[in-house]
Design an enzyme around this catalytic site. Structure first.
Site, PDB file in Angstrom:
ATOM      1  N   HIS A  72      56.011   1.359 -47.897  1.00  0.00           N
ATOM      2  CA  HIS A  72      55.732   2.189 -48.846  1.00  0.00           C
ATOM      3  C   HIS A  72      56.630   3.399 -48.873  1.00  0.00           C
ATOM      4  O   HIS A  72      57.190   3.979 -47.812  1.00  0.00           O
ATOM      5  CB  HIS A  72      54.295   2.880 -48.677  1.00  0.00           C
ATOM      6  CG  HIS A  72      53.351   1.874 -49.051  1.00  0.00           C
ATOM      7  ND1 HIS A  72      52.030   2.503 -49.452  1.00  0.00           N
ATOM      8  CD2 HIS A  72      53.256   0.608 -49.343  1.00  0.00           C
ATOM      9  CE1 HIS A  72      51.237   1.531 -49.790  1.00  0.00           C
ATOM     10  NE2 HIS A  72      51.927   0.344 -49.836  1.00  0.00           N
ATOM     11  N   TYR A 194      46.083   9.997 -52.286  1.00  0.00           N
ATOM     12  CA  TYR A 194      44.960  11.132 -51.803  1.00  0.00           C
ATOM     13  C   TYR A 194      44.509  12.015 -52.532  1.00  0.00           C
ATOM     14  O   TYR A 194      45.403  12.459 -53.431  1.00  0.00           O
ATOM     15  CB  TYR A 194      45.723  12.145 -50.564  1.00  0.00           C
ATOM     16  CG  TYR A 194      46.235  11.332 -49.297  1.00  0.00           C
ATOM     17  CD1 TYR A 194      46.976  10.220 -49.443  1.00  0.00           C
ATOM     18  CD2 TYR A 194      45.496  11.558 -48.184  1.00  0.00           C
ATOM     19  CE1 TYR A 194      47.708   9.508 -48.195  1.00  0.00           C
ATOM     20  CE2 TYR A 194      45.730  10.664 -47.072  1.00  0.00           C
ATOM     21  CZ  TYR A 194      46.771   9.903 -47.126  1.00  0.00           C
ATOM     22  OH  TYR A 194      47.235   9.191 -45.862  1.00  0.00           O
ATOM     23  N   PRO A 286      41.542  11.601 -39.594  1.00  0.00           N
ATOM     24  CA  PRO A 286      42.468  10.361 -40.275  1.00  0.00           C
ATOM     25  C   PRO A 286      43.066  10.668 -41.299  1.00  0.00           C
ATOM     26  O   PRO A 286      44.151   9.882 -41.866  1.00  0.00           O
ATOM     27  CB  PRO A 286      41.495   9.324 -40.482  1.00  0.00           C
ATOM     28  CG  PRO A 286      39.884   9.780 -40.786  1.00  0.00           C
ATOM     29  CD  PRO A 286      40.085  10.987 -39.676  1.00  0.00           C
ATOM     30  N   LYS A 290      47.747   9.860 -38.519  1.00  0.00           N
ATOM     31  CA  LYS A 290      48.510   9.793 -37.222  1.00  0.00           C
ATOM     32  C   LYS A 290      47.939   9.204 -35.883  1.00  0.00           C
ATOM     33  O   LYS A 290      48.609   9.058 -34.979  1.00  0.00           O
ATOM     34  CB  LYS A 290      48.648  11.389 -36.875  1.00  0.00           C
ATOM     35  CG  LYS A 290      49.413  11.896 -37.910  1.00  0.00           C
ATOM     36  CD  LYS A 290      50.820  11.511 -37.590  1.00  0.00           C
ATOM     37  CE  LYS A 290      51.943  12.116 -38.816  1.00  0.00           C
ATOM     38  NZ  LYS A 290      52.499  10.800 -39.412  1.00  0.00           N
ATOM     39  N   TYR A 378      54.268  13.336 -42.498  1.00  0.00           N
ATOM     40  CA  TYR A 378      53.595  12.049 -42.767  1.00  0.00           C
ATOM     41  C   TYR A 378      54.390  11.016 -42.165  1.00  0.00           C
ATOM     42  O   TYR A 378      53.913  10.185 -41.610  1.00  0.00           O
ATOM     43  CB  TYR A 378      53.241  12.130 -44.447  1.00  0.00           C
ATOM     44  CG  TYR A 378      52.377  11.094 -44.359  1.00  0.00           C
ATOM     45  CD1 TYR A 378      50.870  11.376 -44.699  1.00  0.00           C
ATOM     46  CD2 TYR A 378      52.788   9.709 -44.482  1.00  0.00           C
ATOM     47  CE1 TYR A 378      50.103  10.364 -45.238  1.00  0.00           C
ATOM     48  CE2 TYR A 378      51.736   8.655 -44.919  1.00  0.00           C
ATOM     49  CZ  TYR A 378      50.371   8.851 -45.238  1.00  0.00           C
ATOM     50  OH  TYR A 378      49.599   8.057 -45.572  1.00  0.00           O
TER      51      TYR A 378
HETATM   52  P1  RFL Z   1      41.176   2.416 -29.117  1.00  0.00           P
HETATM   53  O1  RFL Z   1      41.629   1.508 -30.206  1.00  0.00           O
HETATM   54  O2  RFL Z   1      39.977   3.033 -29.245  1.00  0.00           O
HETATM   55  O3  RFL Z   1      41.066   1.300 -27.902  1.00  0.00           O
HETATM   56  C1  RFL Z   1      40.431   1.695 -26.731  1.00  0.00           C
HETATM   57  C2  RFL Z   1      39.936   0.344 -25.943  1.00  0.00           C
HETATM   58  O4  RFL Z   1      39.472   0.699 -24.722  1.00  0.00           O
HETATM   59  C3  RFL Z   1      38.142  -0.078 -24.636  1.00  0.00           C
HETATM   60  N1  RFL Z   1      37.323   0.521 -23.656  1.00  0.00           N
HETATM   61  C4  RFL Z   1      37.264   0.169 -22.238  1.00  0.00           C
HETATM   62  N2  RFL Z   1      37.802  -0.854 -21.783  1.00  0.00           N
HETATM   63  C5  RFL Z   1      37.423  -1.268 -20.259  1.00  0.00           C
HETATM   64  N3  RFL Z   1      36.367  -0.381 -19.778  1.00  0.00           N
HETATM   65  C6  RFL Z   1      36.017   0.755 -20.344  1.00  0.00           C
HETATM   66  N4  RFL Z   1      35.220   1.483 -19.478  1.00  0.00           N
HETATM   67  C7  RFL Z   1      36.377   0.927 -21.618  1.00  0.00           C
HETATM   68  N5  RFL Z   1      36.339   1.880 -22.517  1.00  0.00           N
HETATM   69  C8  RFL Z   1      36.526   1.798 -23.601  1.00  0.00           C
HETATM   70  C9  RFL Z   1      37.602  -0.118 -26.079  1.00  0.00           C
HETATM   71  O5  RFL Z   1      36.600  -1.319 -26.135  1.00  0.00           O
HETATM   72  C10 RFL Z   1      38.872  -0.282 -26.734  1.00  0.00           C
HETATM   73  O6  RFL Z   1      39.083  -1.803 -27.252  1.00  0.00           O
HETATM   74  O7  RFL Z   1      42.236   3.295 -28.657  1.00  0.00           O
HETATM   75  P2  RFL Z   1      43.906   3.267 -28.666  1.00  0.00           P
HETATM   76  O8  RFL Z   1      44.326   1.989 -27.969  1.00  0.00           O
HETATM   77  O9  RFL Z   1      44.416   4.768 -28.009  1.00  0.00           O
HETATM   78  O10 RFL Z   1      44.079   3.363 -30.141  1.00  0.00           O
HETATM   79  C11 RFL Z   1      44.191   4.635 -31.000  1.00  0.00           C
HETATM   80  C12 RFL Z   1      43.807   4.028 -32.573  1.00  0.00           C
HETATM   81  O11 RFL Z   1      42.602   3.126 -32.244  1.00  0.00           O
HETATM   82  C13 RFL Z   1      43.278   5.195 -33.467  1.00  0.00           C
HETATM   83  O12 RFL Z   1      43.879   6.525 -33.171  1.00  0.00           O
HETATM   84  C14 RFL Z   1      43.369   4.988 -34.869  1.00  0.00           C
HETATM   85  O13 RFL Z   1      42.773   3.877 -35.282  1.00  0.00           O
HETATM   86  C15 RFL Z   1      43.145   6.113 -35.705  1.00  0.00           C
HETATM   87  N6  RFL Z   1      42.972   5.791 -37.185  1.00  0.00           N
HETATM   88  C16 RFL Z   1      44.361   5.980 -37.575  1.00  0.00           C
HETATM   89  N7  RFL Z   1      45.511   5.907 -37.093  1.00  0.00           N
HETATM   90  C17 RFL Z   1      46.664   5.923 -37.716  1.00  0.00           C
HETATM   91  O14 RFL Z   1      48.053   6.070 -37.153  1.00  0.00           O
HETATM   92  N8  RFL Z   1      47.016   5.673 -39.134  1.00  0.00           N
HETATM   93  C18 RFL Z   1      45.824   5.290 -39.935  1.00  0.00           C
HETATM   94  O15 RFL Z   1      45.963   5.381 -41.046  1.00  0.00           O
HETATM   95  C19 RFL Z   1      44.373   5.474 -39.183  1.00  0.00           C
HETATM   96  N9  RFL Z   1      43.441   5.506 -40.216  1.00  0.00           N
HETATM   97  C20 RFL Z   1      41.969   5.872 -37.985  1.00  0.00           C
HETATM   98  C21 RFL Z   1      42.043   5.441 -39.502  1.00  0.00           C
HETATM   99  C22 RFL Z   1      40.921   5.635 -37.311  1.00  0.00           C
HETATM  100  C23 RFL Z   1      39.592   5.454 -38.065  1.00  0.00           C
HETATM  101  N10 RFL Z   1      38.347   5.480 -37.378  1.00  0.00           N
HETATM  102  C24 RFL Z   1      37.462   4.569 -37.601  1.00  0.00           C
HETATM  103  C25 RFL Z   1      38.125   6.263 -36.287  1.00  0.00           C
HETATM  104  C26 RFL Z   1      41.030   5.385 -40.053  1.00  0.00           C
HETATM  105  C27 RFL Z   1      39.867   5.249 -39.344  1.00  0.00           C
HETATM  106  C28 RFL Z   1      38.527   5.034 -40.289  1.00  0.00           C
HETATM  107  C1  PHB Z   2      43.883   3.371 -43.922  1.00  0.00           C
HETATM  108  O1  PHB Z   2      44.657   2.573 -44.548  1.00  0.00           O
HETATM  109  O2  PHB Z   2      43.025   2.966 -43.181  1.00  0.00           O
HETATM  110  C2  PHB Z   2      44.420   4.834 -43.898  1.00  0.00           C
HETATM  111  C3  PHB Z   2      45.598   5.182 -44.701  1.00  0.00           C
HETATM  112  C4  PHB Z   2      45.802   6.547 -44.389  1.00  0.00           C
HETATM  113  C5  PHB Z   2      44.958   7.518 -43.924  1.00  0.00           C
HETATM  114  C6  PHB Z   2      44.000   7.075 -43.258  1.00  0.00           C
HETATM  115  C7  PHB Z   2      43.579   5.614 -43.171  1.00  0.00           C
HETATM  116  O3  PHB Z   2      45.367   8.625 -44.048  1.00  0.00           O
END
Ligand code: RFL
Ligand code: PHB
Length: 382
Positions: A72, A194, A286, A290, A378
């Site tokens: 993108h 957005y 989110p 980031k 971004y």
């Molecule tokens: P995770 O992915 O939460 O993984 C942590 C893992 O640890 C396990 N765990 C354990 N394992 C063993 N013993 C224990 N006691 C444990 N406790 C926990 C868990 O089961 C899990 O598997 O953390 P990590 O690796 O730091 O990754 C972070 C990302 O997942 C998170 O920052 C992103 O998903 C945030 N996020 C977004 N980030 C972006 O950079 N771009 C995006 O577009 C974006 N969109 C989003 C998002 C997060 C969202 N939600 C649902 C919070 C959109 C959404 C809706």
């Molecule tokens: C996504 O594709 O899940 C997504 C993209 C951009 C954002 C948050 C989530 O700012």
């Protein structure tokens, strides 16, 4: 059991760290509380900065991403029924972003780890971290894992963070959440949209040429069951309304979930042999996309520091790990807060607040400097 580096959590942070250490000849064991299917299907992020893509490529984990990822070159801001395109390469000196789902990154890294990496134990829950010993439970039995270093990649609800004594915590909750859906319908746009509207924020993202990902701002504690499919599409239509020939395509909704919004940082990100990386140490709302990118940046910094220690015996990079990461983390915290408060409608929002939001949005649309500031943040700072 012993591992040079014990890694708690098989999210993107833990899995990438294991991969990078493996490539550097440093052995590790990854413990994951959940089962494989659960971690591979947890719907989350989708937007990857250039630095994240580079890190995945450098460790040989980008073969499918390079085939299937969608490049993108900008985003669309929609407000006052008008759309405004931000051209990232023009505003940032050539940078772009990539859409490739976190679920797919996790699948790719799990497959590599199982094929050629060290042990990855699913359904193994870490329950305590002491000086040089980690306790975990597998099949109802307590086991011990000794280590030289332990890395908490266990996300926001993990246990590692609590093992840092005297940590300073900074946090903020927001008075709204996101209702996120996946739908089997081609995206109605080429770039992410957005949208600021009187009815609240909406975001149009995507997962592939046939799957759309959309979000609606909703009140905290919203029950997704209160949102039947038609209500979701009608609300998306209202918030994306624009004075142009544009139509939101509808399709079967295959997933629905509500996510609260939070900003959170713990400092420092290290205590002795324990290091924190990713969501275990910091959370962003989110809106700025980031979270995953920060998690990857932490791990890249840590893998280099550990490699430096094992090849030279110098602790210098381990000693600066926390400060190095926190500098980037706080930039992302500010940007995520800015994007969130710029685009969402607070429950107690006054007409004055709305005017300020619209003034800032117009400024971004009209000023190359303001647009470049958003685009640089971004697309990711180097
Ligand atoms: P995770 O992915 O939460 O993984 C942590 C893992 O640890 C396990 N765990 C354990 N394992 C063993 N013993 C224990 N006691 C444990 N406790 C926990 C868990 O089961 C899990 O598997 O953390 P990590 O690796 O730091 O990754 C972070 C990302 O997942 C998170 O920052 C992103 O998903 C945030 N996020 C977004 N980030 C972006 O950079 N771009 C995006 O577009 C974006 N969109 C989003 C998002 C997060 C969202 N939600 C649902 C919070 C959109 C959404 C809706
Ligand atoms: C996504 O594709 O899940 C997504 C993209 C951009 C954002 C948050 C989530 O700012």
């Amino acid at each position: 059991m012993f591992a040079t580096v014990a890694i708690v959590g098989a999210g993107p942070a833990g899995l990438l760290l294991a991969r990078m250490l493996h490539n550097a000849g440093i052995d590790s064991i990854v413990l994951e509380h959940r089962d494989r299917a659960y971690v591979e299907h947890r719907q989350r992020a989708g937007m990857l900065e250039q630095g994240t893509v580079d890190a995945l490529r450098a460790c040989g984990a980008a073969e499918r991403l390079d085939r299937e990822g969608l490049v993108h070159h900008g985003i669309e801001l929609r407000f006052d029924h008008q759309s405004h395109h931000l051209d990232f390469p023009a505003l940032t000196g050539g940078r772009s972003v990539m859409i490739y789902a976190q679920t797919e990154i996790v699948k790719d890294l799990v497959a590599l780890q199982l094929a050629e990496g060290g042990p990855l134990l699913f359904e193994a829950e870490a329950i305590a971290i002491e000086d040089d010993m980690l306790t975990f439970v597998r099949d109802g039995v307590e086991e011990k894992l000794g280590f030289d270093f332990v890395v908490g990649c266990d996300g926001f609800h993990g246990i590692s963070r609590a093992a840092i004594p005297d940590a300073r915590v900074y946090e903020r909750d927001y008075p709204y959440s996101w209702l996120g859906i996946l739908a089997d319908v081609p995206p109605s746009c080429e770039e992410l949209i957005y949208a600021h509207s009187d009815r609240g924020f909406a975001l149009h993202s995507m997962r592939s040429p046939t799957v759309s990902r959309l979000y609606l701002q909703v009140p905290n504690d919203t029950d997704p069951d209160d949102w039947p499919d038609d209500r979701i599409w009608d609300e998306l239509d209202a918030r994306f309304a624009v004075d142009a020939d544009w139509k939101l395509m509808r399709g079967p909704i295959t997933q629905k979930a509500v996510t609260p919004m939070r900003s959170f940082v713990t400092e420092p990100m290290r205590h002795g042999r324990l290091f924190l990386a990713g969501d275990a140490a910091h959370i962003v709302p989110p809106t700025g996309a980031k979270g995953l990118n920060l998690a990857i940046a932490d791990v890249v910094t840590l893998a280099k520091a550990l490699q430096h220690w094992f090849t030279t015996g110098s602790p210098d990079l381990l000693n600066t790990y926390s400060d190095t990461c926190l500098r980037r983390v706080w930039r992302a915290e500010h940007f995520s807060y800015f994007m969130t408060t710029l685009l969402h409608r607070a429950p107690d929002q006054t007409p004055f607040d709305t005017r300020l939001q619209l003034s800032q949005l117009h400024r971004i649309a009209d000023s190359r400097h303001a647009a470049a500031e958003l685009a640089e943040n971004y697309a990711g700072l180097p």
